[in-house]
Design a protein around this motif. Structure first.
Motif, PDB file in Angstrom:
ATOM      1  N   GLN A  86       0.817  -1.213   0.000  1.00 20.01           N
ATOM      2  CA  GLN A  86       0.000   0.000   0.000  1.00 20.01           C
ATOM      3  C   GLN A  86       0.851   1.264   0.000  1.00 20.01           C
ATOM      4  O   GLN A  86       0.449   2.281  -0.553  1.00 20.01           O
ATOM      5  CB  GLN A  86      -0.958  -0.018   1.191  1.00 20.01           C
ATOM      6  N   GLU A  87       2.033   1.206   0.601  1.00 20.42           N
ATOM      7  CA  GLU A  87       2.937   2.355   0.598  1.00 20.42           C
ATOM      8  C   GLU A  87       3.482   2.607  -0.807  1.00 20.42           C
ATOM      9  O   GLU A  87       3.545   3.746  -1.267  1.00 20.42           O
ATOM     10  CB  GLU A  87       4.097   2.095   1.563  1.00 20.42           C
ATOM     11  N   ILE A  88       3.867   1.534  -1.479  1.00 26.53           N
ATOM     12  CA  ILE A  88       4.462   1.663  -2.812  1.00 26.53           C
ATOM     13  C   ILE A  88       3.405   1.946  -3.871  1.00 26.53           C
ATOM     14  O   ILE A  88       3.637   2.735  -4.791  1.00 26.53           O
ATOM     15  CB  ILE A  88       5.253   0.386  -3.169  1.00 26.53           C
ATOM     16  N   TYR A  89       2.240   1.295  -3.740  1.00 25.58           N
ATOM     17  CA  TYR A  89       1.174   1.407  -4.743  1.00 25.58           C
ATOM     18  C   TYR A  89      -0.131   1.852  -4.092  1.00 25.58           C
ATOM     19  O   TYR A  89      -1.080   1.068  -3.990  1.00 25.58           O
ATOM     20  CB  TYR A  89       0.951   0.056  -5.438  1.00 25.58           C
ATOM     21  N   PRO A  90      -0.205   3.093  -3.627  1.00 24.14           N
ATOM     22  CA  PRO A  90      -1.441   3.548  -2.970  1.00 24.14           C
ATOM     23  C   PRO A  90      -2.632   3.495  -3.928  1.00 24.14           C
ATOM     24  O   PRO A  90      -2.498   3.744  -5.128  1.00 24.14           O
ATOM     25  CB  PRO A  90      -1.125   4.989  -2.555  1.00 24.14           C
ATOM     26  N   ASP A  91      -3.770   3.110  -3.402  1.00 20.33           N
ATOM     27  CA  ASP A  91      -5.036   3.090  -4.131  1.00 20.33           C
ATOM     28  C   ASP A  91      -5.095   2.070  -5.271  1.00 20.33           C
ATOM     29  O   ASP A  91      -5.941   2.184  -6.150  1.00 20.33           O
ATOM     30  CB  ASP A  91      -5.380   4.492  -4.677  1.00 20.33           C
ATOM     31  N   GLN A  92      -4.208   1.078  -5.282  1.00 17.12           N
ATOM     32  CA  GLN A  92      -4.273   0.027  -6.296  1.00 17.12           C
ATOM     33  C   GLN A  92      -4.710  -1.279  -5.642  1.00 17.12           C
ATOM     34  O   GLN A  92      -4.409  -1.538  -4.480  1.00 17.12           O
ATOM     35  CB  GLN A  92      -2.922  -0.158  -6.985  1.00 17.12           C
ATOM     36  N   GLN A  93      -5.393  -2.102  -6.407  1.00 14.56           N
ATOM     37  CA  GLN A  93      -5.874  -3.388  -5.912  1.00 14.56           C
ATOM     38  C   GLN A  93      -5.367  -4.574  -6.727  1.00 14.56           C
ATOM     39  O   GLN A  93      -5.326  -5.690  -6.242  1.00 14.56           O
ATOM     40  CB  GLN A  93      -7.409  -3.401  -5.909  1.00 14.56           C
ATOM     41  N   GLN A  94      -5.006  -4.361  -7.993  1.00 14.25           N
ATOM     42  CA  GLN A  94      -4.575  -5.434  -8.896  1.00 14.25           C
ATOM     43  C   GLN A  94      -3.059  -5.450  -8.989  1.00 14.25           C
ATOM     44  O   GLN A  94      -2.445  -4.424  -9.262  1.00 14.25           O
ATOM     45  CB  GLN A  94      -5.165  -5.228 -10.291  1.00 14.25           C
ATOM     46  N   PHE A  95      -2.477  -6.644  -8.777  1.00 13.06           N
ATOM     47  CA  PHE A  95      -1.027  -6.792  -8.777  1.00 13.06           C
ATOM     48  C   PHE A  95      -0.619  -8.067  -9.498  1.00 13.06           C
ATOM     49  O   PHE A  95      -1.459  -8.850  -9.922  1.00 13.06           O
ATOM     50  CB  PHE A  95      -0.495  -6.811  -7.331  1.00 13.06           C
ATOM     51  N   TYR A  96       0.697  -8.286  -9.566  1.00 20.18           N
ATOM     52  CA  TYR A  96       1.259  -9.488 -10.179  1.00 20.18           C
ATOM     53  C   TYR A  96       2.346 -10.037  -9.264  1.00 20.18           C
ATOM     54  O   TYR A  96       3.245  -9.298  -8.860  1.00 20.18           O
ATOM     55  CB  TYR A  96       1.822  -9.168 -11.570  1.00 20.18           C
ATOM     56  N   VAL A  97       2.216 -11.313  -8.920  1.00 16.91           N
ATOM     57  CA  VAL A  97       3.229 -11.998  -8.130  1.00 16.91           C
ATOM     58  C   VAL A  97       4.248 -12.567  -9.111  1.00 16.91           C
ATOM     59  O   VAL A  97       3.912 -13.389  -9.961  1.00 16.91           O
ATOM     60  CB  VAL A  97       2.621 -13.136  -7.286  1.00 16.91           C
ATOM     61  N   ILE A  98       5.472 -12.107  -8.987  1.00 17.53           N
ATOM     62  CA  ILE A  98       6.557 -12.551  -9.860  1.00 17.53           C
ATOM     63  C   ILE A  98       7.484 -13.427  -9.008  1.00 17.53           C
ATOM     64  O   ILE A  98       8.093 -12.961  -8.053  1.00 17.53           O
ATOM     65  CB  ILE A  98       7.324 -11.346 -10.435  1.00 17.53           C
ATOM     66  N   SER A  99       7.537 -14.707  -9.349  1.00 15.25           N
ATOM     67  CA  SER A  99       8.396 -15.656  -8.633  1.00 15.25           C
ATOM     68  C   SER A  99       9.730 -15.770  -9.353  1.00 15.25           C
ATOM     69  O   SER A  99       9.774 -15.699 -10.589  1.00 15.25           O
ATOM     70  CB  SER A  99       7.732 -17.024  -8.579  1.00 15.25           C
ATOM     71  N   PHE A 100      10.794 -15.979  -8.587  1.00  9.28           N
ATOM     72  CA  PHE A 100      12.128 -16.013  -9.194  1.00  9.28           C
ATOM     73  C   PHE A 100      13.078 -16.911  -8.421  1.00  9.28           C
ATOM     74  O   PHE A 100      12.871 -17.197  -7.245  1.00  9.28           O
ATOM     75  CB  PHE A 100      12.714 -14.610  -9.296  1.00  9.28           C
ATOM     76  N   ASP A 101      14.119 -17.362  -9.128  1.00  8.06           N
ATOM     77  CA  ASP A 101      15.253 -18.083  -8.546  1.00  8.06           C
ATOM     78  C   ASP A 101      16.495 -17.252  -8.811  1.00  8.06           C
ATOM     79  O   ASP A 101      16.783 -16.919  -9.958  1.00  8.06           O
ATOM     80  CB  ASP A 101      15.431 -19.459  -9.194  1.00  8.06           C
ATOM     81  N   VAL A 102      17.252 -16.954  -7.755  1.00  6.25           N
ATOM     82  CA  VAL A 102      18.474 -16.157  -7.902  1.00  6.25           C
ATOM     83  C   VAL A 102      19.550 -16.995  -8.577  1.00  6.25           C
ATOM     84  O   VAL A 102      19.701 -18.187  -8.316  1.00  6.25           O
ATOM     85  CB  VAL A 102      18.967 -15.673  -6.513  1.00  6.25           C
ATOM     86  N   ARG A 103      20.277 -16.342  -9.462  1.00  5.71           N
ATOM     87  CA  ARG A 103      21.412 -16.951 -10.183  1.00  5.71           C
ATOM     88  C   ARG A 103      22.682 -16.244  -9.737  1.00  5.71           C
ATOM     89  O   ARG A 103      22.698 -15.023  -9.631  1.00  5.71           O
ATOM     90  CB  ARG A 103      21.258 -16.784 -11.690  1.00  5.71           C
ATOM     91  N   PHE A 104      23.720 -16.990  -9.521  1.00  3.31           N
ATOM     92  CA  PHE A 104      25.006 -16.385  -9.127  1.00  3.31           C
ATOM     93  C   PHE A 104      26.042 -16.579 -10.197  1.00  3.31           C
ATOM     94  O   PHE A 104      25.976 -17.373 -11.042  1.00  3.31           O
ATOM     95  CB  PHE A 104      25.503 -16.972  -7.800  1.00  3.31           C
TER      96      PHE A 104
END
Length: 104
Positions: A86-104
């Motif tokens: 809510q701090e980053i995206y005030p007044d928004q309700q729709q989002f996207y969960v982005i899953s990831f694996d870190v590469r070194f």
């Protein structure tokens, strides 16, 4: 067109590198990551590169659908996660969960 770069606030760098943070929740401007793509990861504040990761999934979600599992994957409590979103995206309700694996 698939995105190839993503930024995070510096405060999340340690959690990402340690594997404690395995998802990020973004608005529609950052939904176009292709599953399997390698993404360059930098800090938001100074654009300092710190790793790469592979996108493993992208799923639409609403604020009300956030769960304890999402919070665990973000390495925070559900209350903290909702507050950050809510701090980053005030007044928004729709989002996207982005899953990831870190590469070194």
């Amino acid at each position: 067109m698939s995105l190839t770069k993503i930024t995070f606030f510096q405060r999340f760098e340690t959690d990402i590198l340690s594997g404690k943070k395995t998802i990020t929740i973004r608005d529609s401007s950052e939904r176009d990551f292709a599953i399997g793509s390698v993404v360059q990861v930098s800090t938001y504040e100074d654009d300092r590169w710190f790793c790469q990761f592979t996108i493993t999934d992208v799923q639409a979600i609403t604020l009300d659908q956030l769960s304890e599992e999402h919070a665990r994957q973000e390495n925070m409590t559900l209350e903290q996660l909702i507050a950050v979103i809510q701090e980053i995206y005030p007044d928004q309700q729709q989002f996207y969960v982005i899953s990831f694996d870190v590469r070194f």
